[in-house]
Design a protein around this motif. Structure first.
Motif, PDB file in Angstrom:
ATOM      1  N   ALA A 183       0.827  -1.216   0.000  1.00  0.00           N
ATOM      2  CA  ALA A 183       0.000   0.000   0.000  1.00  0.00           C
ATOM      3  C   ALA A 183       0.858   1.262   0.000  1.00  0.00           C
ATOM      4  N   GLN A 184       2.081   1.160   0.509  1.00  0.00           N
ATOM      5  CA  GLN A 184       2.995   2.306   0.554  1.00  0.00           C
ATOM      6  C   GLN A 184       3.981   2.308  -0.621  1.00  0.00           C
ATOM      7  N   ASN A 185       3.727   1.436  -1.598  1.00  0.00           N
ATOM      8  CA  ASN A 185       4.621   1.311  -2.769  1.00  0.00           C
ATOM      9  C   ASN A 185       6.059   1.014  -2.366  1.00  0.00           C
ATOM     10  N   MET A 186       6.242   0.154  -1.373  1.00  0.00           N
ATOM     11  CA  MET A 186       7.575  -0.168  -0.867  1.00  0.00           C
ATOM     12  C   MET A 186       8.038  -1.569  -1.262  1.00  0.00           C
ATOM     13  N   VAL A 187       7.216  -2.301  -2.029  1.00  0.00           N
ATOM     14  CA  VAL A 187       7.605  -3.642  -2.475  1.00  0.00           C
ATOM     15  C   VAL A 187       8.375  -3.514  -3.783  1.00  0.00           C
ATOM     16  N   PRO A 188       9.589  -4.069  -3.872  1.00  0.00           N
ATOM     17  CA  PRO A 188      10.356  -3.982  -5.118  1.00  0.00           C
ATOM     18  C   PRO A 188       9.571  -4.575  -6.291  1.00  0.00           C
ATOM     19  N   SER A 189       9.708  -3.953  -7.443  1.00  0.00           N
ATOM     20  CA  SER A 189       8.947  -4.397  -8.622  1.00  0.00           C
ATOM     21  C   SER A 189       9.251  -5.840  -8.990  1.00  0.00           C
ATOM     22  N   PHE A 190      10.526  -6.253  -8.879  1.00  0.00           N
ATOM     23  CA  PHE A 190      10.861  -7.627  -9.260  1.00  0.00           C
ATOM     24  C   PHE A 190      10.146  -8.632  -8.370  1.00  0.00           C
ATOM     25  N   LEU A 191       9.956  -8.278  -7.099  1.00  0.00           N
ATOM     26  CA  LEU A 191       9.300  -9.192  -6.172  1.00  0.00           C
ATOM     27  C   LEU A 191       7.810  -9.302  -6.483  1.00  0.00           C
ATOM     28  N   LEU A 192       7.204  -8.171  -6.758  1.00  0.00           N
ATOM     29  CA  LEU A 192       5.772  -8.157  -7.075  1.00  0.00           C
ATOM     30  C   LEU A 192       5.506  -8.891  -8.393  1.00  0.00           C
ATOM     31  N   LEU A 193       6.340  -8.660  -9.394  1.00  0.00           N
ATOM     32  CA  LEU A 193       6.155  -9.323 -10.683  1.00  0.00           C
ATOM     33  C   LEU A 193       6.354 -10.834 -10.555  1.00  0.00           C
ATOM     34  N   ALA A 194       7.344 -11.239  -9.772  1.00  0.00           N
ATOM     35  CA  ALA A 194       7.569 -12.672  -9.561  1.00  0.00           C
ATOM     36  C   ALA A 194       6.370 -13.308  -8.868  1.00  0.00           C
ATOM     37  N   MET A 195       5.794 -12.594  -7.918  1.00  0.00           N
ATOM     38  CA  MET A 195       4.631 -13.094  -7.198  1.00  0.00           C
ATOM     39  C   MET A 195       3.442 -13.290  -8.139  1.00  0.00           C
ATOM     40  N   ILE A 196       3.171 -12.293  -8.985  1.00  0.00           N
ATOM     41  CA  ILE A 196       1.979 -12.396  -9.844  1.00  0.00           C
ATOM     42  C   ILE A 196       2.219 -13.312 -11.048  1.00  0.00           C
ATOM     43  N   SER A 197       3.500 -13.662 -11.323  1.00  0.00           N
ATOM     44  CA  SER A 197       3.735 -14.688 -12.340  1.00  0.00           C
ATOM     45  C   SER A 197       3.183 -16.030 -11.878  1.00  0.00           C
ATOM     46  N   LEU A 198       3.080 -16.218 -10.561  1.00  0.00           N
ATOM     47  CA  LEU A 198       2.479 -17.423  -9.995  1.00  0.00           C
ATOM     48  C   LEU A 198       0.968 -17.291  -9.846  1.00  0.00           C
ATOM     49  N   SER A 199       0.522 -16.153  -9.346  1.00  0.00           N
ATOM     50  CA  SER A 199      -0.888 -16.037  -8.951  1.00  0.00           C
ATOM     51  C   SER A 199      -1.828 -15.714 -10.101  1.00  0.00           C
ATOM     52  N   SER A 200      -1.348 -15.040 -11.141  1.00  0.00           N
ATOM     53  CA  SER A 200      -2.261 -14.595 -12.195  1.00  0.00           C
ATOM     54  C   SER A 200      -2.908 -15.762 -12.929  1.00  0.00           C
ATOM     55  N   ARG A 201      -2.254 -16.916 -12.936  1.00  0.00           N
ATOM     56  CA  ARG A 201      -2.825 -18.086 -13.626  1.00  0.00           C
ATOM     57  C   ARG A 201      -4.113 -18.557 -12.947  1.00  0.00           C
ATOM     58  N   PHE A 202      -4.350 -18.154 -11.711  1.00  0.00           N
ATOM     59  CA  PHE A 202      -5.573 -18.538 -11.005  1.00  0.00           C
ATOM     60  C   PHE A 202      -6.703 -17.517 -11.164  1.00  0.00           C
ATOM     61  N   SER A 203      -6.421 -16.417 -11.822  1.00  0.00           N
ATOM     62  CA  SER A 203      -7.395 -15.330 -11.890  1.00  0.00           C
ATOM     63  C   SER A 203      -8.479 -15.596 -12.934  1.00  0.00           C
ATOM     64  N   THR A 204      -9.691 -15.198 -12.588  1.00  0.00           N
ATOM     65  CA  THR A 204     -10.813 -15.223 -13.546  1.00  0.00           C
ATOM     66  C   THR A 204     -11.256 -13.802 -13.871  1.00  0.00           C
ATOM     67  N   ASN A 205     -10.421 -12.825 -13.522  1.00  0.00           N
ATOM     68  CA  ASN A 205     -10.765 -11.425 -13.763  1.00  0.00           C
ATOM     69  C   ASN A 205     -10.897 -11.155 -15.257  1.00  0.00           C
ATOM     70  N   GLU A 206     -11.933 -10.404 -15.641  1.00  0.00           N
ATOM     71  CA  GLU A 206     -12.173 -10.103 -17.055  1.00  0.00           C
ATOM     72  C   GLU A 206     -11.035  -9.303 -17.679  1.00  0.00           C
ATOM     73  N   TYR A 207     -10.194  -8.706 -16.831  1.00  0.00           N
ATOM     74  CA  TYR A 207      -9.037  -7.955 -17.325  1.00  0.00           C
ATOM     75  C   TYR A 207      -8.147  -8.825 -18.209  1.00  0.00           C
ATOM     76  N   PHE A 208      -8.099 -10.131 -17.918  1.00  0.00           N
ATOM     77  CA  PHE A 208      -7.221 -11.043 -18.646  1.00  0.00           C
ATOM     78  C   PHE A 208      -7.912 -11.758 -19.796  1.00  0.00           C
ATOM     79  N   GLY A 209      -9.188 -11.456 -20.030  1.00  0.00           N
ATOM     80  CA  GLY A 209      -9.907 -12.160 -21.074  1.00  0.00           C
ATOM     81  C   GLY A 209     -10.097 -13.615 -20.699  1.00  0.00           C
ATOM     82  N   ASP A 210      -9.907 -14.506 -21.661  1.00  0.00           N
ATOM     83  CA  ASP A 210     -10.134 -15.931 -21.419  1.00  0.00           C
ATOM     84  C   ASP A 210      -8.901 -16.650 -20.890  1.00  0.00           C
ATOM     85  N   ASP A 211      -7.728 -16.007 -20.991  1.00  0.00           N
ATOM     86  CA  ASP A 211      -6.501 -16.719 -20.656  1.00  0.00           C
ATOM     87  C   ASP A 211      -5.505 -15.795 -19.964  1.00  0.00           C
ATOM     88  N   PRO A 212      -5.317 -15.958 -18.640  1.00  0.00           N
ATOM     89  CA  PRO A 212      -4.369 -15.089 -17.933  1.00  0.00           C
ATOM     90  C   PRO A 212      -2.910 -15.522 -18.083  1.00  0.00           C
TER      91      PRO A 212
END
Length: 433
Positions: free
Chosen positions: A31-60
């Motif tokens: 929330a304070q923008n204190m997480v390094p970008s590489f860490l956040l990107l590495a995290m969402i490389s794992l989690s985004s595959r579980f998303s059903t958000n319409e932002y990703f269309g049919d395939d995250p």
């Protein structure tokens, strides 16, 4: 969307294959923008595959791949600047690479995590705050665990830990979450740490047997490791014994996944340790033990679908090969083996949606099944191919023990009248489609 992806990581991944973060602190830093970008990107490389958000269309998945690529580029700039965050980033990206089936790149990243960990001496926490101590210790433990699995994937023996993991002093999970210091009573990761070196020694035995050593030459060591696992299970606090009541307790406080991860790991170690006894050339007195633990692996994996990281796919493939032994050669409860084989296939089908590496895992099981058709007795011989089958979670094995192509694919049939062979063939065909 970013908030959802972070939440998905903590729901599906964290405190399963690794434990790296104090979640409230991480969310506050985010929330304070204190997480390094590489860490956040590495995290969402794992989690985004579980998303059903319409932002990703049919395939995250393309977003997961793009996030991983960006994280790796940024981590390259951190290679000579070790930090707690860089260790965590390398572990996360190694998990992504393993799930994609890139075993060599995964091994490089786990190696970099270990080198950064060594340079920082993460196990040395004297004079630090409670948060710093616990986060460093848990990250160190995750480095050791990830390293053991990675070396197994490369078919090489794991190295001895810099600091004995079983000597780490960790808080109970709910106390860590609340940053409350009190004497541990039922810490799950504390107990898991005590089995890490046992796992390493089991892998050593499998490598030796696959390299030509006889089971008779290793039988004393098998007995010693079995006794150590017996002792570990007997010494578990009552709250950590495997039961529906205890699972419900940990689910209610948010650690059901961690509780199941501990128990499926224990039973996987057992099924590996006893697997050589399925070889008909060997004394089969412990074959029933192997089958018993393979049954429990299947039961745990089917508990609410909480275990969805890719290594579970490998554990289920090993379990399935043991169930095949029961179906083909007897020596166990055929009906239960059949039911658990179906539940394993159902779980593999779910995992396949998230992790491309599951195709390779199921492909190994297909090769194994094809060889069983040619010679069911020889299929359980721990030869060069078989010991790699037991160890490799991400690697694609060279060569094929049996015919490359099975019969044409038909519908997935699973009724009680279906023959065991047709059931397995049908399920594998669907999984490989």
């Amino acid at each position: 969307v970013l908030g959802e992806l972070v939440e998905l990581y903590f729901r599906f991944i964290h405190d399963g294959p690794h434990t790296l973060f104090h979640e409230p602190t991480f969310l506050s830093r985010l929330a304070q923008n204190m997480v390094p970008s590489f860490l956040l990107l590495a995290m969402i490389s794992l989690s985004s595959r579980f998303s059903t958000n319409e932002y990703f269309g049919d395939d995250p998945r393309p977003y997961a791949l793009a996030s991983a690529t960006a994280a790796i580029e940024l981590l390259q700039k951190e290679m000579m600047r070790p930090s707690l965050e860089s260790v965590q980033g390398y572990i996360l990206i190694s998990q992504h690479l393993g799930g994609e089936g890139d075993v060599r790149a995964k091994h490089v990243c786990t190696g970099l995590a270990r080198l950064h960990c060594q340079s920082l001496r993460l196990w040395d926490t004297l004079g630090m705050t409670l948060l710093e101590q616990e986060t460093r210790r848990r990250t160190y433990l995750s480095v050791v665990i990830t390293g053991n699995w990675s070396t197994a994937d490369m078919s090489i023996a794991p190295v001895i830990s810099e600091y004995p993991p079983e000597n780490l002093s960790l808080l109970d999970e709910e106390d860590f979450l609340a940053l409350r210091e009190r004497l541990p009573q039922h810490g799950i990761w504390t107990q898991m740490a005590k089995t890490i070196d046992i796992f390493r020694e089991i892998l050593d035995i499998i490598i030796l047997l696959g390299s030509g050593e006889t089971l008779a030459s290793q039988i004393n060591k098998v007995g010693l490791l079995a006794n150590r696992l017996d002792q570990w299970e007997q010494n578990l606090p009552a709250r950590l014994k495997y039961s529906l009541e205890n699972l419900t307790f940990f689910q209610e406080i948010g650690f059901g996944k961690t509780f199941l991860a501990m128990h499926i790991g224990y039973h996987h170690y057992r099924q590996l340790l006893y697997f050589p006894f399925l070889d008909p050339r060997n004394d089969n007195r412990l074959a029933s033990e192997c089958k018993k633990h393979a049954m429990v692996v299947s039961e745990i994996a089917s508990q609410g679908g909480e275990l969805v990281y890719y290594i579970i796919g490998h554990i289920l493939v090993v379990s399935s090969s043991i169930h095949l032994h029961t179906l083909l050669l007897g020596g166990g409860d055929v009906d239960r083996a059949r039911q658990h084989l179906i539940s394993n296939f159902d779980m593999l089908m779910r995992l396949k949606r998230y992790w491309p590496v599951i195709d390779a895992a199921v492909g190994r099981l297909r090769s194994f099944q094809n060889h069983c058709r040619v010679s069911s007795l020889d299929s359980f011989v721990l030869d060069d191919w078989m010991w790699k089958f037991l160890m490799a979670q991400s690697a694609v094995l060279d060569g094929n023990r049996g015919p490359k192509n099975g019969p044409p694919r038909g519908p997935f049939v699973r009724n009680e009248e279906t023959s065991n062979d047709l059931l397995v063939e049908s399920a594998l065909s669907w999984l490989l489609d």
